[in-house]
Design an enzyme around this catalytic site. Sequence first.
Site, PDB file in Angstrom:
ATOM      1  N   GLU A 289       5.179 -14.182  57.984  1.00  0.00           N
ATOM      2  CA  GLU A 289       4.365 -15.154  57.233  1.00  0.00           C
ATOM      3  C   GLU A 289       2.940 -14.650  57.073  1.00  0.00           C
ATOM      4  O   GLU A 289       2.327 -14.811  56.007  1.00  0.00           O
ATOM      5  CB  GLU A 289       4.374 -16.519  57.922  1.00  0.00           C
ATOM      6  N   TRP A 292       2.962 -12.462  54.248  1.00  0.00           N
ATOM      7  CA  TRP A 292       2.954 -13.149  52.940  1.00  0.00           C
ATOM      8  C   TRP A 292       1.506 -13.298  52.459  1.00  0.00           C
ATOM      9  O   TRP A 292       1.202 -13.195  51.275  1.00  0.00           O
ATOM     10  CB  TRP A 292       3.599 -14.539  53.027  1.00  0.00           C
ATOM     11  N   TRP A 320       5.437 -26.684  28.416  1.00  0.00           N
ATOM     12  CA  TRP A 320       4.939 -27.651  29.403  1.00  0.00           C
ATOM     13  C   TRP A 320       4.581 -28.958  28.713  1.00  0.00           C
ATOM     14  O   TRP A 320       4.162 -28.972  27.550  1.00  0.00           O
ATOM     15  CB  TRP A 320       3.682 -27.104  30.097  1.00  0.00           C
ATOM     16  N   ASN A 355       3.806 -26.255  54.726  1.00  0.00           N
ATOM     17  CA  ASN A 355       4.313 -25.316  53.712  1.00  0.00           C
ATOM     18  C   ASN A 355       5.568 -25.811  53.005  1.00  0.00           C
ATOM     19  O   ASN A 355       5.678 -25.724  51.779  1.00  0.00           O
ATOM     20  CB  ASN A 355       4.581 -23.955  54.358  1.00  0.00           C
ATOM     21  N   TRP A 373       1.963 -25.244  35.920  1.00  0.00           N
ATOM     22  CA  TRP A 373       1.614 -24.955  37.323  1.00  0.00           C
ATOM     23  C   TRP A 373       0.106 -24.833  37.507  1.00  0.00           C
ATOM     24  O   TRP A 373      -0.426 -25.080  38.589  1.00  0.00           O
ATOM     25  CB  TRP A 373       2.331 -23.689  37.812  1.00  0.00           C
ATOM     26  N   TRP A 396       1.791 -20.779  43.777  1.00  0.00           N
ATOM     27  CA  TRP A 396       2.136 -21.638  42.635  1.00  0.00           C
ATOM     28  C   TRP A 396       3.018 -20.885  41.649  1.00  0.00           C
ATOM     29  O   TRP A 396       4.005 -21.422  41.140  1.00  0.00           O
ATOM     30  CB  TRP A 396       0.873 -22.175  41.947  1.00  0.00           C
TER      31      TRP A 396
HETATM   32  C1  LIG Z   1       2.124 -24.287  46.193  1.00  0.00           C
HETATM   33  C2  LIG Z   1       1.582 -23.585  47.426  1.00  0.00           C
HETATM   34  C3  LIG Z   1       0.216 -23.346  47.537  1.00  0.00           C
HETATM   35  C4  LIG Z   1      -0.292 -22.670  48.660  1.00  0.00           C
HETATM   36  N1  LIG Z   1      -1.652 -22.445  48.751  1.00  0.00           N
HETATM   37  C5  LIG Z   1      -2.148 -21.766  49.824  1.00  0.00           C
HETATM   38  C6  LIG Z   1      -3.543 -21.504  49.943  1.00  0.00           C
HETATM   39  O1  LIG Z   1      -4.348 -21.853  49.084  1.00  0.00           O
HETATM   40  N2  LIG Z   1      -3.977 -20.847  51.048  1.00  0.00           N
HETATM   41  C7  LIG Z   1      -3.118 -20.427  52.032  1.00  0.00           C
HETATM   42  O2  LIG Z   1      -3.565 -19.844  53.030  1.00  0.00           O
HETATM   43  N3  LIG Z   1      -1.797 -20.634  51.919  1.00  0.00           N
HETATM   44  C8  LIG Z   1      -1.277 -21.287  50.866  1.00  0.00           C
HETATM   45  N4  LIG Z   1       0.073 -21.516  50.780  1.00  0.00           N
HETATM   46  C9  LIG Z   1       0.966 -20.887  51.772  1.00  0.00           C
HETATM   47  C10 LIG Z   1       1.335 -21.738  52.992  1.00  0.00           C
HETATM   48  O3  LIG Z   1       1.773 -22.998  52.590  1.00  0.00           O
HETATM   49  C11 LIG Z   1       0.164 -21.903  53.982  1.00  0.00           C
HETATM   50  O4  LIG Z   1      -0.395 -20.645  54.289  1.00  0.00           O
HETATM   51  C12 LIG Z   1       0.679 -22.527  55.278  1.00  0.00           C
HETATM   52  O5  LIG Z   1       1.257 -23.777  55.026  1.00  0.00           O
HETATM   53  C13 LIG Z   1      -0.467 -22.657  56.258  1.00  0.00           C
HETATM   54  O6  LIG Z   1      -0.041 -23.346  57.395  1.00  0.00           O
HETATM   55  P1  LIG Z   1      -0.011 -22.645  58.800  1.00  0.00           P
HETATM   56  O7  LIG Z   1      -1.315 -21.987  59.062  1.00  0.00           O
HETATM   57  O8  LIG Z   1       0.462 -23.656  59.785  1.00  0.00           O
HETATM   58  O9  LIG Z   1       1.109 -21.533  58.573  1.00  0.00           O
HETATM   59  P2  LIG Z   1       1.991 -20.692  59.583  1.00  0.00           P
HETATM   60  O10 LIG Z   1       3.416 -20.943  59.263  1.00  0.00           O
HETATM   61  O11 LIG Z   1       1.582 -20.898  60.980  1.00  0.00           O
HETATM   62  O12 LIG Z   1       1.699 -19.188  59.136  1.00  0.00           O
HETATM   63  C14 LIG Z   1       0.662 -18.393  59.714  1.00  0.00           C
HETATM   64  C15 LIG Z   1      -0.267 -17.886  58.630  1.00  0.00           C
HETATM   65  O13 LIG Z   1       0.440 -17.060  57.715  1.00  0.00           O
HETATM   66  C16 LIG Z   1      -0.075 -17.258  56.392  1.00  0.00           C
HETATM   67  N5  LIG Z   1       1.000 -17.789  55.543  1.00  0.00           N
HETATM   68  C17 LIG Z   1       2.065 -18.521  55.931  1.00  0.00           C
HETATM   69  N6  LIG Z   1       2.869 -18.781  54.881  1.00  0.00           N
HETATM   70  C18 LIG Z   1       2.297 -18.204  53.814  1.00  0.00           C
HETATM   71  C19 LIG Z   1       2.653 -18.113  52.435  1.00  0.00           C
HETATM   72  N7  LIG Z   1       3.776 -18.644  51.942  1.00  0.00           N
HETATM   73  N8  LIG Z   1       1.816 -17.453  51.600  1.00  0.00           N
HETATM   74  C20 LIG Z   1       0.673 -16.885  52.066  1.00  0.00           C
HETATM   75  N9  LIG Z   1       0.298 -16.927  53.359  1.00  0.00           N
HETATM   76  C21 LIG Z   1       1.098 -17.576  54.222  1.00  0.00           C
HETATM   77  C22 LIG Z   1      -1.209 -18.254  56.497  1.00  0.00           C
HETATM   78  O14 LIG Z   1      -2.415 -17.542  56.598  1.00  0.00           O
HETATM   79  C23 LIG Z   1      -0.879 -18.980  57.784  1.00  0.00           C
HETATM   80  O15 LIG Z   1      -2.014 -19.539  58.412  1.00  0.00           O
HETATM   81  C24 LIG Z   1       0.594 -22.200  49.670  1.00  0.00           C
HETATM   82  C25 LIG Z   1       1.975 -22.455  49.535  1.00  0.00           C
HETATM   83  C26 LIG Z   1       2.458 -23.143  48.440  1.00  0.00           C
HETATM   84  C27 LIG Z   1       3.944 -23.384  48.328  1.00  0.00           C
END
Ligand SMILES: Cc1cc2nc3c(=O)[nH]c(=O)nc-3n(C[C@H](O)[C@H](O)[C@H](O)COP(=O)(O)OP(=O)(O)OC[C@H]3O[C@@H](n4cnc5c(N)ncnc54)[C@H](O)[C@@H]3O)c2cc1C
Length: 493
Positions: A289, A292, A320, A355, A373, A396
Amino acid sequence: MTSPDTSKNPPAVLVWFRDDLRVADHPALDSAARKGLPVAALFVLDEESPGLRPLGGAARWWLAGSLRALGEGLAQRGVTLVLRRGGAATVVPEVAAAAGATTVAWNRRYEPAAATIDRTVEAALARQGVAVETFQASLLAEPEALRTKSGKPFAVFTPFLRAVLAGPSPRAPLPAPGPMQGVEGLASDALDDWALEPQRPDWAGGLRETWTRGEAAAQARLSEFVEDGLAGYADKRDRPDLPHTSRLSPRLRFGELSPFQVFSAAALAREAPPGRRPSDTDVDKFVAELVWREFSWHLLAAHPDIATANIQEKFDAFPWRDDPAALSAWQRGETGYPIVDAGMRELWTTGWMHNRVRMVAASFLVKHLLTDWRAGERWFQDTLVDADAASNPASWQWVAGSGADAAPYFRIFNPVLQGRKFDPAGDYVRQFVPALRSLPAPAVHAPFAARPLDLAAAGVTLGKTYPAPVVDLEAGRERALDALARSRRPHQK
Ligand SMILES: Cc1cc2nc3c(=O)[nH]c(=O)nc-3n(C[C@H](O)[C@H](O)[C@H](O)COP(=O)(O)OP(=O)(O)OC[C@H]3O[C@@H](n4cnc5c(N)ncnc54)[C@H](O)[C@@H]3O)c2cc1C
């Protein structure tokens, strides 16, 4: 252009802070401290330079807390954080001259417009005879460092992940520097004058209740998560009703923590005593993650207009709908679909959303409501405390199907089934949609299909205490699939 005034004082080093608001594992600050010269520290609120995306409201709120904490962390070490507002290309050389700096140090940033500004600043400093040192701190793998075998940027996540894992191990995090000699007497704005936090109306009450901002809180959260949340992460990270994700995203966004610190803490957890040790699958999934996040920055470097242009051009002809009422119902969490509404209300109240729920809520907007989107991306950009220039638009586009390696548009989440699967007892919905508090699971995920007796017993009147659905699920799904088919046959009506 003024040159550094080193006639009276010894030369100094200026550290320019940006998305790295911490003192530990800060290579630019570490390097400055090691020189044994006086150190000045600067943060610039740059709302003038072209191309930079303005911070959203929730991110501005976070920034204020992060800067306050950084100011304290630096002051404890003898350094004053100078705050200045203006275009970086003017402000940084000016402060460097006032500080008598012969070197300016910063950690690299990767938003294309920001990187352009940094090159301009570097050129201006060079004209003043000031050296620039830059460091890798905010990404484990810098966007330009990784290429496919054919020399192109990666467009697919799994090979990107493999390339990151096959690369050099991330370096060990650096400790915070000890006391330093600061540069005194530099003019600074007052943080409160920047009005980063809302006053009238003060909508940040829920954010204050949810978060403690700043580096110390970020480190405490990292330790807590590694000890209590990481074991079970692989299985439970999709459950919004359970505390099994790290919630580190705003910390990483503002650099209260570096990804090196997070990676290292996760790697160390593999050596915890049995019983408290997460499985390798948990740690691998968590690291994936984090990667990602890296992938999003890699995509942004390859597609600088990722927030405005479809990565897959075939989506340019997508029909759209422009439906302000539907968009507004989604924004306010009043779609009539509880998992979507809980997510949107969590976002509005706390500045964060789980997420899995982000995916379901985003899919609902672009598919069932057939809304571009970009409208959803802009709303998230304004309301998320972790909104950044890469992960938000990349995610997105991933959900919309227009992105690199995206979920295909025809895969449409059913919000009722998603709710029942990932919030099985309905506790997450009940937390953010109190009107449904007394509905039993599984009706809590589909109040519109609940028996009238159950609704009455729970005090729910559809259309009054909780909205009726804004769209019928099957009709919305058919409309979305039809739009997709039409967009692929652009010459037919
Ligand atoms: C529509 C949409 C918009 C999003 N916008 C953002 C945003 O603006 N900023 C953002 O940081 N994340 C975004 N995410 C990704 C993800 O949802 C969040 O990073 C995550 O929910 C953060 O929660 P956490 O720190 O508990 O994640 P954890 O599951 O604990 O993951 C650890 C870290 O990994 C990174 N990470 C995890 N999942 C993703 C992912 N899918 N994409 C990129 N990085 C990830 C984050 O930095 C996160 O803090 C988005 C996802 C979606 C579906």
